[in-house]
Design a protein around this motif. Sequence first.
Motif, short mmCIF file in Angstrom:
data_model
loop_
_atom_site.label_atom_id
_atom_site.label_comp_id
_atom_site.label_asym_id
_atom_site.label_seq_id
_atom_site.Cartn_x
_atom_site.Cartn_y
_atom_site.Cartn_z
N ARG A 8 -6.55 19.27 -46.35
CA ARG A 8 -7.61 19.16 -46.43
C ARG A 8 -8.83 18.52 -45.58
NH1 ARG A 8 -8.45 22.06 -51.82
NH2 ARG A 8 -10.48 21.81 -51.57
N VAL A 11 -9.01 19.90 -41.71
CA VAL A 11 -9.47 20.79 -41.72
C VAL A 11 -11.03 20.67 -41.64
CG1 VAL A 11 -9.65 23.46 -42.49
CG2 VAL A 11 -7.22 22.87 -42.58
N LYS A 15 -13.00 22.28 -39.24
CA LYS A 15 -14.80 22.37 -39.19
C LYS A 15 -16.39 22.12 -38.55
CE LYS A 15 -16.54 25.50 -43.27
NZ LYS A 15 -17.90 25.09 -44.15
N ILE A 30 -16.45 30.44 -37.80
CA ILE A 30 -15.83 30.42 -38.01
C ILE A 30 -14.92 31.25 -39.35
CG2 ILE A 30 -14.77 28.32 -39.85
CD1 ILE A 30 -16.57 26.76 -38.24
N GLU A 31 -14.33 32.23 -40.13
CA GLU A 31 -15.01 32.77 -40.81
C GLU A 31 -14.48 32.13 -42.77
OE1 GLU A 31 -12.50 36.27 -41.65
OE2 GLU A 31 -13.73 35.87 -39.37
N VAL A 33 -14.65 30.96 -45.85
CA VAL A 33 -13.90 31.17 -47.23
C VAL A 33 -14.01 29.89 -48.08
CG1 VAL A 33 -11.17 30.44 -47.70
CG2 VAL A 33 -11.56 31.89 -45.34
N GLU A 35 -13.95 26.40 -49.69
CA GLU A 35 -13.06 25.56 -49.77
C GLU A 35 -12.19 25.64 -50.28
OE1 GLU A 35 -13.92 24.14 -46.80
OE2 GLU A 35 -15.34 25.55 -46.63
N ARG A 37 -9.88 27.60 -51.45
CA ARG A 37 -8.94 28.78 -50.75
C ARG A 37 -8.83 29.15 -49.09
NH1 ARG A 37 -10.10 34.21 -51.54
NH2 ARG A 37 -7.99 34.56 -51.26
N ARG A 38 -9.76 27.68 -48.46
CA ARG A 38 -8.96 27.72 -48.04
C ARG A 38 -7.24 26.72 -47.43
NH1 ARG A 38 -12.20 28.29 -43.35
NH2 ARG A 38 -14.66 27.28 -44.67
N LEU A 42 -7.98 26.24 -39.81
CA LEU A 42 -9.17 27.08 -39.97
C LEU A 42 -8.55 27.93 -39.09
CD1 LEU A 42 -12.08 25.99 -40.41
CD2 LEU A 42 -12.68 25.12 -37.67
N ARG A 71 -6.31 30.38 -35.27
CA ARG A 71 -6.13 29.65 -35.81
C ARG A 71 -5.81 28.15 -35.42
NH1 ARG A 71 -1.83 31.87 -40.81
NH2 ARG A 71 -0.93 31.00 -39.30
#
Length: 103
Positions: A8, A11, A15, A30-31, A33, A35, A37-38, A42, A71
Amino acid sequence: DRLREISRRQVALLKSSVEALDLHESVARIEPVPEERRGGFLAIRSPHAAGLSRALRAHGVLTDARGHILRLGPAPYLADEQLRCAVDALGVVSRNVKLNTNP
């Protein structure tokens, strides 16, 4: 739990570093999402995902491209500086994205 904590953090570092590149949305974004659920990578949406992945590989950065998603997946044995260097390489190759217009 410790590995998830490291993932985490890594990532989140990726990010914030990618956000700092201030890439135009037509190149990459950046998609969005939540946090919580990420996953352990990334996801970056780009019509040039495959080309960016190939160009990053030439810079020694291994990524995965699935359709329009690039990714970046860190690993617990990578140092923060290595992650920052990977994002720096993304900045370099994304500036040249128009040279390879095949998405």
